[in-house]
Each structure stands twice: as structure tokens, then as C-alpha cells.
Motif scaffolding. Structure first.
Motif, PDB file in Angstrom:
ATOM      1  N   SER A 265       0.823  -1.203   0.000  1.00  0.00           N
ATOM      2  CA  SER A 265       0.000   0.000   0.000  1.00  0.00           C
ATOM      3  C   SER A 265       0.861   1.259   0.000  1.00  0.00           C
ATOM      4  CB  SER A 265      -0.918   0.010   1.231  1.00  0.00           C
ATOM      5  OG  SER A 265      -1.440   1.297   1.471  1.00  0.00           O
ATOM      6  N   ALA A 266       0.609   2.147  -0.956  1.00  0.00           N
ATOM      7  CA  ALA A 266       1.331   3.419  -0.991  1.00  0.00           C
ATOM      8  C   ALA A 266       1.013   4.250   0.242  1.00  0.00           C
ATOM      9  CB  ALA A 266       0.962   4.190  -2.261  1.00  0.00           C
ATOM     10  N   GLU A 267      -0.235   4.177   0.726  1.00  0.00           N
ATOM     11  CA  GLU A 267      -0.600   4.908   1.939  1.00  0.00           C
ATOM     12  C   GLU A 267       0.225   4.422   3.123  1.00  0.00           C
ATOM     13  OE1 GLU A 267      -4.383   5.478   5.014  1.00  0.00           O
ATOM     14  OE2 GLU A 267      -4.559   4.152   3.277  1.00  0.00           O
ATOM     15  N   ALA A 268       0.356   3.097   3.273  1.00  0.00           N
ATOM     16  CA  ALA A 268       1.128   2.536   4.380  1.00  0.00           C
ATOM     17  C   ALA A 268       2.588   2.976   4.306  1.00  0.00           C
ATOM     18  CB  ALA A 268       1.036   1.008   4.371  1.00  0.00           C
ATOM     19  N   VAL A 269       3.173   2.933   3.119  1.00  0.00           N
ATOM     20  CA  VAL A 269       4.579   3.317   2.973  1.00  0.00           C
ATOM     21  C   VAL A 269       4.766   4.792   3.319  1.00  0.00           C
ATOM     22  CG1 VAL A 269       6.475   3.569   1.321  1.00  0.00           C
ATOM     23  CG2 VAL A 269       5.067   1.496   1.306  1.00  0.00           C
ATOM     24  N   ASN A 270       3.838   5.638   2.927  1.00  0.00           N
ATOM     25  CA  ASN A 270       3.938   7.062   3.270  1.00  0.00           C
ATOM     26  C   ASN A 270       3.842   7.279   4.774  1.00  0.00           C
ATOM     27  OD1 ASN A 270       4.252   7.919   0.621  1.00  0.00           O
ATOM     28  ND2 ASN A 270       2.059   8.162   0.285  1.00  0.00           N
ATOM     29  N   VAL A 271       2.937   6.530   5.442  1.00  0.00           N
ATOM     30  CA  VAL A 271       2.824   6.636   6.897  1.00  0.00           C
ATOM     31  C   VAL A 271       4.125   6.185   7.556  1.00  0.00           C
ATOM     32  CG1 VAL A 271       1.666   5.663   8.928  1.00  0.00           C
ATOM     33  CG2 VAL A 271       0.308   6.434   6.979  1.00  0.00           C
ATOM     34  N   MET A 272       4.690   5.081   7.091  1.00  0.00           N
ATOM     35  CA  MET A 272       5.941   4.588   7.675  1.00  0.00           C
ATOM     36  C   MET A 272       7.084   5.572   7.453  1.00  0.00           C
ATOM     37  SD  MET A 272       5.972   0.441   7.125  1.00  0.00           S
ATOM     38  CE  MET A 272       5.185   0.291   5.529  1.00  0.00           C
ATOM     39  N   ARG A 273       7.096   6.226   6.315  1.00  0.00           N
ATOM     40  CA  ARG A 273       8.155   7.199   6.064  1.00  0.00           C
ATOM     41  C   ARG A 273       8.070   8.348   7.072  1.00  0.00           C
ATOM     42  NH1 ARG A 273      11.200   7.801   1.552  1.00  0.00           N
ATOM     43  NH2 ARG A 273       9.757   6.523   0.321  1.00  0.00           N
ATOM     44  N   ARG A 274       6.873   8.859   7.288  1.00  0.00           N
ATOM     45  CA  ARG A 274       6.706   9.953   8.257  1.00  0.00           C
ATOM     46  C   ARG A 274       7.033   9.479   9.676  1.00  0.00           C
ATOM     47  NH1 ARG A 274       1.918  10.714   5.196  1.00  0.00           N
ATOM     48  NH2 ARG A 274       0.669   9.771   6.862  1.00  0.00           N
TER      49      ARG A 274
END
Length: 290
Positions: A265-274
Motif C-alpha cells: 500500500s502506498a498509503e502505508a509506505v507514506n505513513v511509515m516514512r513519516r
């Protein structure tokens, strides 16, 4: 020669992509701890012919690790869920989890009351009943109520080990809990607290919690830290291939473990990055494309 996507010499890593081909490319016995909270409930109408399998040396089916089973077919039935599709999806990933665990390693499989009974049967076949360690009940008291049944306020976590004779477990490293009847123990014990049992009382991630990322299925870091502390050592590698909001990474960062997280999930990866970029050892972010 093509460089591997990941190796035990790599830094903390987050990989974006379908987890199965990533898992298949990883070297075996690389992870001391695997924690997963897989998705469920696709909601499609399915028709299936259920099967019951029993261990039988002369059986007609060869299963994981060469074990043989006798297959007993039931009547054709219909039900509301993509149950057959789901286990076809999950089983090969759990087989990879078994391969990837170190000889002293442990798998925590986080489910809810609707799936855990079926998962237990499948995990016994994949890992072996002798490798079942615990069923942990994570109990909480938050959220909606029901007047038509007892409100459901718990999740289930199945715990399996790679080798029942050599797995690592150290509950002396975990956080302690208050005694429910402090008057029955000494003041010294009250001050210290008690070791957790297989029932964990821990709140969910509240909407106003500091650790809240906005990811819809985020799990509390306190629950995952307990798994990491008990079943791995400092500098061990831990893995979550349904990583979601990256809670295993956050727990590993606090406890000085190394982590590999995978999610499509792109959403999950963005959350993990933040969430993880500000930790003391921020991860590298990679993408796996077939």
C-alpha cells in the motif's frame, strides 16, 4: 550478478511491493521474530466444498514439510466470505515465514475472533502442533458497545516457534502490569508489578493518542514491544510483511532491534516514512517491482 534486494548486512529497510515475491527472494533463517497482522474479509459470496484433513501416514495428500494427510470432503455449501481465496492467499506467505525464521525464532499471528479458529488448524498443519506456544488474548475496553450480545473487546494472537526445543523467550525483559488484587501480595510486589500472562490488558490506539498516525488499523506500540522484548535480542532482525503503519519498526527502533517491513500500500509506505524517518536509525525505502 544481480544484487539481492535485502541481506542481513543491510540497514533497517522498508520495501514497497507484493510481499510474496519479496519473501521468496529473502535468505532463509534470517529473522528471529516475525509479527504479522494480515487483512481479512473481502466480503464476496463464495461457493466452496469444505475439506477436513487429518494426519495419516497413508494419506492421499502431502502437505508442508512432507507430512501426509487424509482428505475428507464435505457437502457443497455457500457462505459470505472469500474464505477459500483468503487461505490460498495466506498459506504460501506463512510457509515463507516458517522458512525465514531462525532456529530460535517465533511467529506472532494477529487475528480476531472470526478467523482465529481456522487459522489455528492451518498453522498446526504448516508449523506442527508441537510448535504452538500460546494463544494470547489482547483485551481492551474502548469503542462501540452492543446491547444485543456481549461486546467484543479482544483480539487473538497465535504464537508459533520454529523449533519447540530451542526457541528464545525472555519474559524478564517485558513491561510489567499492575496486580488486579494488590492486597493479596506484598508492597514490594505491588511496586514492581507482575509479569504478563497470556491475557494482555492494553488499550487500543485512541484517536487522541500521541502515537496515532491516522492509519485505520494501527496497533499500539506497547503490545508489539512486548512481543519484541520477549522473543528477540538486541540487534536481532525482526520482520513484518503486512507492515501497515510500521508499528513493528517503531517498537524495534525503541528496543535496538533491526527491522524489515513490507507492504504493497502506498498509503502505508507514506505513513511509515513519516513515522520512522525521525528514529535514531531511519530505514532505507526500496521498491520491488515484478
Amino acid at each position: 550478478m544481480t544484487q539481492p534486494l535485502w541481506s542481513p548486512e543491510a540497514p533497517n529497510t522498508v520495501i514497497a511491493g507484493d510481499n510474496l515475491p519479496v519473501l521468496q527472494a529473502l535468505p532463509g533463517s534470517s529473522f528471529q521474530l516475525i509479527c504479522i497482522d494480515p487483512p481479512f474479509n473481502t466480503g464476496r459470496q463464495q461457493r466452496a466444498q469444505p475439506m477436513r484433513t487429518v494426519r495419516d501416514a497413508a494419506g492421499d495428500r502431502v502437505g508442508f514439510k512432507g507430512l501426509t494427510y487424509q482428505t475428507i470432503r464435505g457437502v457443497l455449501t455457500a457462505y459470505d466470505d472469500a474464505f477459500t481465496d483468503y487461505w490460498d492467499f495466506l498459506a504460501p506467505r506463512l510457509e515463507e515465514a516458517w522458512r525465514l525464521l531462525s532456529p530460535t525464532g517465533t511467529l506472532y499471528l494477529h487475528l480476531d475472533y472470526r478467523e482465529v479458529h481456522y487459522a489455528k488448524v492451518m498453522m498446526d498443519a504448516l508449523f506442527g502442533r508441537e510448535c504452538f506456544l500460546n494463544e494470547i488474548i489482547w483485551a481492551y475496553d474502548y469503542g462501540a458497545r452492543s446491547n444485543r450480545k456481549w461486546p467484543t473487546k479482544h483480539d487473538n494472537i497465535l504464537v508459533y516457534v520454529k523449533d519447540p526445543k530451542s526457541y528464545y523467550f525472555n519474559n524478564g525483559e517485558v513491561d510489567r502490569e499492575p496486580y488486579m488484587a494488590p492486597g493479596l501480595v506484598t508492597p514490594e510486589k505491588v511496586a514492581r508489578g507482575k509479569l504478563p500472562t497470556d491475557v494482555w490488558w492494553h488499550t487500543i490506539v485512541a484517536p487522541n493518542a500521541r502515537e496515532r498516525t491516522g492509519y485505520p488499523t494501527q496497533k499500539p506500540v506497547g503490545v508489539v514491544k512486548r512481543m519484541v522484548a520477549a522473543s528477540s535480542r538486541p540487534d536481532d532482525w525482526v520482520l513484518d510483511f503486512f507492515a501497515g503503519s510500521g508499528t513493528l519498526g517503531a517498537a524495534a527502533a525503541e528496543l535496538n532491534r533491526k527491522y524489515l517491513l513490507i507492504d504493497s500500500s502506498a498509503e502505508a509506505v507514506n505513513v511509515m516514512r513519516r513515522r520512522l524517518d525521525s528514529t535514531t536509525a531511519p530505514p532505507q525505502f526500496l521498491r520491488h517491482a515484478e
